[in-house]
Structure formats: structure tokens, C-alpha cells
Write a protein that holds these residues in place. Structure first.
Motif, mmCIF file in Angstrom:
data_model
loop_
_atom_site.group_PDB
_atom_site.id
_atom_site.type_symbol
_atom_site.label_atom_id
_atom_site.label_comp_id
_atom_site.label_asym_id
_atom_site.label_seq_id
_atom_site.Cartn_x
_atom_site.Cartn_y
_atom_site.Cartn_z
ATOM 1 N N ASN A 14 0.849 -1.193 0.000
ATOM 2 C CA ASN A 14 0.000 0.000 0.000
ATOM 3 C C ASN A 14 0.883 1.241 0.000
ATOM 4 O OD1 ASN A 14 -2.489 -1.448 0.140
ATOM 5 N ND2 ASN A 14 -2.087 -1.837 2.306
ATOM 6 N N GLN A 15 0.870 1.951 -1.112
ATOM 7 C CA GLN A 15 1.594 3.205 -1.265
ATOM 8 C C GLN A 15 0.762 4.152 -2.115
ATOM 9 O OE1 GLN A 15 5.915 2.953 -2.145
ATOM 10 N NE2 GLN A 15 5.679 0.718 -2.048
ATOM 11 N N VAL A 16 0.973 5.438 -1.927
ATOM 12 C CA VAL A 16 0.264 6.514 -2.649
ATOM 13 C C VAL A 16 -1.238 6.223 -2.730
ATOM 14 C CG1 VAL A 16 2.274 7.299 -3.966
ATOM 15 C CG2 VAL A 16 0.833 5.477 -4.885
ATOM 16 N N ASN A 17 -1.781 5.766 -1.611
ATOM 17 C CA ASN A 17 -3.213 5.489 -1.497
ATOM 18 C C ASN A 17 -3.708 4.426 -2.484
ATOM 19 O OD1 ASN A 17 -3.521 7.470 0.530
ATOM 20 N ND2 ASN A 17 -3.730 9.080 -1.029
ATOM 21 N N GLU A 18 -2.837 3.534 -2.865
ATOM 22 C CA GLU A 18 -3.232 2.449 -3.765
ATOM 23 C C GLU A 18 -2.570 1.146 -3.341
ATOM 24 O OE1 GLU A 18 -3.054 2.834 -7.917
ATOM 25 O OE2 GLU A 18 -3.674 4.937 -7.980
ATOM 26 N N THR A 19 -3.152 0.060 -3.806
ATOM 27 C CA THR A 19 -2.575 -1.260 -3.596
ATOM 28 C C THR A 19 -1.767 -1.614 -4.834
ATOM 29 O OG1 THR A 19 -4.418 -1.943 -2.187
ATOM 30 C CG2 THR A 19 -3.060 -3.681 -3.131
ATOM 31 N N ILE A 20 -0.469 -1.629 -4.710
ATOM 32 C CA ILE A 20 0.420 -1.876 -5.852
ATOM 33 C C ILE A 20 0.713 -3.372 -5.908
ATOM 34 C CG2 ILE A 20 2.605 -1.280 -6.938
ATOM 35 C CD1 ILE A 20 2.622 1.287 -5.353
ATOM 36 N N ASN A 21 -0.045 -4.077 -6.712
ATOM 37 C CA ASN A 21 0.127 -5.527 -6.891
ATOM 38 C C ASN A 21 -0.434 -5.880 -8.263
ATOM 39 O OD1 ASN A 21 0.626 -8.208 -6.572
ATOM 40 N ND2 ASN A 21 -0.986 -8.580 -5.077
ATOM 41 N N TYR A 22 0.407 -5.775 -9.277
ATOM 42 C CA TYR A 22 0.004 -5.970 -10.662
ATOM 43 C C TYR A 22 0.659 -7.224 -11.236
ATOM 44 C CZ TYR A 22 -1.920 -1.222 -10.931
ATOM 45 O OH TYR A 22 -2.661 -0.082 -10.743
ATOM 46 N N ASN A 23 -0.068 -7.850 -12.132
ATOM 47 C CA ASN A 23 0.453 -8.982 -12.902
ATOM 48 C C ASN A 23 -0.190 -8.910 -14.287
ATOM 49 O OD1 ASN A 23 1.459 -11.333 -13.928
ATOM 50 N ND2 ASN A 23 0.537 -12.680 -12.410
ATOM 51 N N GLU A 24 0.515 -8.328 -15.228
ATOM 52 C CA GLU A 24 -0.031 -8.080 -16.560
ATOM 53 C C GLU A 24 0.626 -9.016 -17.569
ATOM 54 O OE1 GLU A 24 -2.494 -6.070 -17.280
ATOM 55 O OE2 GLU A 24 -2.679 -5.345 -15.218
ATOM 56 N N HIS A 25 -0.212 -9.573 -18.447
ATOM 57 C CA HIS A 25 0.265 -10.517 -19.476
ATOM 58 C C HIS A 25 0.104 -9.887 -20.848
ATOM 59 C CE1 HIS A 25 1.254 -14.264 -21.431
ATOM 60 N NE2 HIS A 25 0.111 -14.234 -22.110
ATOM 61 N N PHE A 26 1.162 -9.951 -21.650
ATOM 62 C CA PHE A 26 1.170 -9.462 -23.025
ATOM 63 C C PHE A 26 1.533 -10.640 -23.925
ATOM 64 C CE2 PHE A 26 2.232 -5.974 -20.224
ATOM 65 C CZ PHE A 26 1.415 -4.937 -20.664
ATOM 66 N N ALA A 27 0.536 -11.105 -24.695
ATOM 67 C CA ALA A 27 0.698 -12.337 -25.483
ATOM 68 C C ALA A 27 1.269 -12.034 -26.854
ATOM 69 C CB ALA A 27 -0.643 -13.054 -25.614
ATOM 70 N N TRP A 28 2.034 -13.005 -27.387
ATOM 71 C CA TRP A 28 2.537 -12.901 -28.758
ATOM 72 C C TRP A 28 2.300 -14.200 -29.523
ATOM 73 C CZ3 TRP A 28 7.747 -11.782 -26.121
ATOM 74 C CH2 TRP A 28 8.304 -12.944 -25.589
ATOM 75 N N SER A 29 1.299 -14.969 -29.133
ATOM 76 C CA SER A 29 0.975 -16.209 -29.841
ATOM 77 C C SER A 29 0.370 -15.875 -31.200
ATOM 78 C CB SER A 29 0.008 -17.060 -29.007
ATOM 79 O OG SER A 29 -1.143 -16.317 -28.681
ATOM 80 N N PHE A 30 0.047 -16.942 -31.983
ATOM 81 C CA PHE A 30 -0.441 -16.731 -33.341
ATOM 82 C C PHE A 30 -1.750 -15.952 -33.370
ATOM 83 C CE2 PHE A 30 2.350 -20.405 -34.270
ATOM 84 C CZ PHE A 30 3.079 -19.836 -35.297
ATOM 85 N N ASP A 31 -2.611 -16.205 -32.405
ATOM 86 C CA ASP A 31 -3.914 -15.549 -32.390
ATOM 87 C C ASP A 31 -3.935 -14.298 -31.520
ATOM 88 O OD1 ASP A 31 -3.515 -16.918 -30.067
ATOM 89 O OD2 ASP A 31 -5.560 -17.700 -29.914
ATOM 90 N N ALA A 32 -2.780 -13.730 -31.208
ATOM 91 C CA ALA A 32 -2.698 -12.555 -30.341
ATOM 92 C C ALA A 32 -1.868 -11.473 -31.023
ATOM 93 C CB ALA A 32 -2.091 -12.914 -28.987
ATOM 94 N N ASP A 33 -2.142 -10.251 -30.657
ATOM 95 C CA ASP A 33 -1.428 -9.090 -31.183
ATOM 96 C C ASP A 33 -0.765 -8.378 -30.010
ATOM 97 O OD1 ASP A 33 -0.448 -6.882 -32.463
ATOM 98 O OD2 ASP A 33 -2.350 -6.279 -33.378
ATOM 99 N N TYR A 34 0.551 -8.492 -29.946
ATOM 100 C CA TYR A 34 1.276 -7.915 -28.811
ATOM 101 C C TYR A 34 1.133 -6.399 -28.788
ATOM 102 C CZ TYR A 34 5.037 -6.983 -25.495
ATOM 103 O OH TYR A 34 5.750 -6.561 -24.401
ATOM 104 N N ASP A 35 1.278 -5.755 -29.918
ATOM 105 C CA ASP A 35 1.189 -4.295 -29.945
ATOM 106 C C ASP A 35 -0.195 -3.819 -29.542
ATOM 107 O OD1 ASP A 35 3.781 -4.256 -30.718
ATOM 108 O OD2 ASP A 35 3.417 -3.695 -32.805
ATOM 109 N N HIS A 36 -1.221 -4.594 -29.898
ATOM 110 C CA HIS A 36 -2.579 -4.214 -29.500
ATOM 111 C C HIS A 36 -2.743 -4.333 -27.978
ATOM 112 C CE1 HIS A 36 -6.885 -3.635 -29.785
ATOM 113 N NE2 HIS A 36 -7.088 -4.766 -29.115
ATOM 114 N N SER A 37 -2.164 -5.383 -27.395
ATOM 115 C CA SER A 37 -2.216 -5.518 -25.933
ATOM 116 C C SER A 37 -1.480 -4.367 -25.252
ATOM 117 C CB SER A 37 -1.612 -6.860 -25.517
ATOM 118 O OG SER A 37 -2.306 -7.940 -26.095
ATOM 119 N N TYR A 38 -0.368 -3.945 -25.842
ATOM 120 C CA TYR A 38 0.379 -2.815 -25.275
ATOM 121 C C TYR A 38 -0.433 -1.519 -25.384
ATOM 122 C CZ TYR A 38 4.027 0.717 -24.758
ATOM 123 O OH TYR A 38 4.767 1.805 -24.363
#
Length: 327
Positions: A118-142
Motif C-alpha cells: 500500500n503506497q500513494v493510497n493504492e494497492t500496488i500488486n500488478y500482474n499483466e500478461h502481453f501475449a505474442w501467440s499466433f492468435d494474439a497481437d502484442y502491440d494491441h495488448s500494449y
């Protein structure tokens, strides 16, 4: 102090971070259930081949579970760094966080955990996934991450793997991961063929398929190694630098591939040097001996009596004389 106590209203709250991937958790659960079933029926197997049968079952399930699980894990390459860094754009507030980079065959996972959480009035606990498989677009996820207003450290690391990044690692990682995944699926198919050959049983060709399985698994590691050995852009957070190394999935795949290599070589060598011991491992001699014993005791004709033997041993001339006298 702002209206929202220092937090910006157009940034969403932190996403809930699930502790593990449900895909490989489901795979492990299925194989553990199968192992439990085999353990339950183990007492019904007779003879000294019970231990060898159980070892074959455990090894077969282990190899299959590893080949399938590492397809979906996200720790082929991992790295952590602790740094004081700006939390979000247009903010001068610094936070003390741990930034994690986890690279798998299907994409990149970037974690951000505050210290404290808990910092700056927020809970900092992120886990973000950016896929680059055949059916995924990495730049779109970004781009979606930019629209959601993800923390700056996550966007900074994710930007290194975009196609527009001057680092140029996106194409290398994506192609290498695709080839590694393809060879692992082929290894799973060859493993199934080896199990079928061992059950028929065609032991020599089963050993050959185990060697092919090991070769494909080692080739998948080679494909991933080519991506990691490429030149990389430094990921700096002030004086701290995020560096990665091979993760648990890489070493687990290497150990399983070497195990399949040793097992395949062992089957081939035993088949040429001591085939009797190899048949003992696969429970082939015991059943055969029992069948032969049952055939000897049950299906062979009874020995003729001594009188019958005497009659059969009478010379043909004497037999003719006796016949003439009776007539």
C-alpha cells in the motif's frame, strides 16, 4: 491534496492478481488424478513385475505432464529488480517496488509489487500478461495497457518487446517461442507413440521413439536459447538494472529431455546386450512362463501305459503270425 487524495480518477484500480495459471494447474490436476487411479489398482497386479509397472506408469505420466505444462508456464526466463521509480505518468511520486519480468512461450508477464504493497493510497500488486501467440497481437495488448493507464514501470518494460521498439527483440522471441512450442507438441506425439509401442510390445522401436522425444525437447531448448542469446536493450530503473536468467521451465525441460535420452539409450542397449532383463522390466517373461507351465500340465496328452507300449513294440512279423493262428 487533490479531490481523490492524491490518486488520479481516470486510472482504474489494480487488477486482482491470481497466484498461478489455471491452465497448467488443470493439467497437473488431471495427471495427479490418473496417478492416484494407478496407485489404487496397483495391489491387483501380481508378481515381481508390480514395481517395474509402477515405475513405467510414473515415468510416462511425468514426461507427458512436463511436456504439456511447460507450453503454458511463464517462467522460461525470469528476472527481478527492486527500485525507486515513478508510479504513473504525470506524477512526481516515487514508489519502492519490485519489478518482475517473466517470459514464456506464449508471451510476457510483467509483475509490479510495492514494498510495502500500500503506497500513494493504492494497492500496488500488478500482474499483466502481453501475449505474442499466433492468435494474439502484442502491440494491441500494449496499446490497451496505455489506454487503461497501467503503471509506468510495466509500460516501460512492455515497450521493450513491441515491434516498434529499437531493441528489435520482439521478432526473435516470438519466432523462437513458436518453434519451441511446435517441437514440444511433436515431442508429446512421439511420447504417445513410444507408449503404444511399449504396450504392444515392440521394445526396440519404443526406445527409438524415446530418443526422438528427447531430441525434440532438446531442440526446443535450442530454439529458445537463440532468442535469449540475441542482443538486448538494457532495462534500467535509475541505477538498478533488470537482468533475466533461465527459469524453472527451461531447466525442467532440460532435465526431462536428458531423462528420456537415458531411458531410450537404456532400452536400446539392453535389447541388444541382455534382452531377457529388458523383458523382465516389461513383464514379458513371467506371463510366458506361466502359460508354458499350464500348457505342459494341462494340454499335453497322458503318457501311454506300459501295456500299450508293449503292444506297440511287437514286431510286425509276430503280429501277422498271431493273426493267422486266430483265423
Amino acid at each position: 491534496m487533490t479531490l481523490w487524495n492524491g490518486s488520479f480518477p481516470f486510472y482504474p484500480r489494480a487488477n486482482a492478481c491470481f497466484p498461478f495459471d489455471t491452465t497448467w494447474a488443470a493439467i497437473i490436476s488431471v495427471f495427479l488424478s490418473m496417478l492416484t487411479t494407478f496407485i489404487i489398482i496397483l495391489p491387483g497386479i501380481r508378481g515381481r513385475g508390480r514395481l517395474f509397472w509402477f515405475l513405467r506408469v510414473v515415468m510416462g505420466l511425468f514426461v507427458a505432464a512436463v511436456v504439456l505444462t511447460v507450453q503454458f508456464t511463464r517462467d522460461w526466463e525470469t528476472g527481478w529488480v527492486r527500485a525507486n521509480t515513478p508510479y504513473k505518468s504525470f506524477s512526481r511520486a516515487l514508489v519502492n517496488v519490485e519489478i518482475g519480468l517473466h517470459i514464456g512461450l506464449a508471451g510476457v508477464n510483467i509483475t509490479l509489487v510495492g514494498n510495502p504493497v500500500n503506497q500513494v493510497n493504492e494497492t500496488i500488486n500488478y500482474n499483466e500478461h502481453f501475449a505474442w501467440s499466433f492468435d494474439a497481437d502484442y502491440d494491441h495488448s500494449y496499446s490497451e495497457g496505455l489506454e487503461k493507464g497501467l503503471p509506468s514501470p510495466i509500460l516501460y518494460v512492455a515497450e521493450k518487446f513491441t515491434m516498434q521498439s529499437p531493441c528489435g527483440v520482439h521478432r526473435q522471441y516470438r519466432i523462437s517461442s513458436h518453434y519451441a512450442s511446435l517441437t514440444l507438441w511433436m515431442a508429446f506425439c512421439t511420447w504417445l507413440i513410444s507408449i503404444l509401442l511399449f504396450s504392444m510390445p515392440i521394445l526396440l522401436y519404443g526406445g527409438y521413439m524415446l530418443l526422438l522425444t528427447a531430441t525434440l525437447m532438446l531442440f526446443s531448448l535450442l530454439f529458445f536459447f537463440t532468442a535469449r542469446s540475441a542482443l538486448k536493450c538494457p532495462i534500467q530503473f535509475g541505477p538498478a538494472s533488470l537482468k533475466t536468467d533461465y527459469g524453472g521451465s527451461f531447466w525442467l525441460t532440460l532435465a526431462t529431455g536428458l531423462l528420456c535420452l537415458l531411458l531410450g539409450l537404456g532400452v536400446i542397449i539392453l535389447n541388444s546386450v541382455q534382452p531377457e532383463k529388458l523383458k523382465l522390466v516389461f513383464n514379458l517373461d513371467e506371463g510366458k512362463g506361466e502359460d508354458e507351465e499350464g500348457w505342459d500340465t494341462s494340454y499335453l496328452p497322458a503318457e501311454p501305459s506300459s501295456s500299450a507300449q508293449d503292444v506297440l513294440m511287437v514286431p510286425l512279423g509276430e503280429l501277422c503270425e498271431v493273426t493267422d493262428t486266430q483265423l
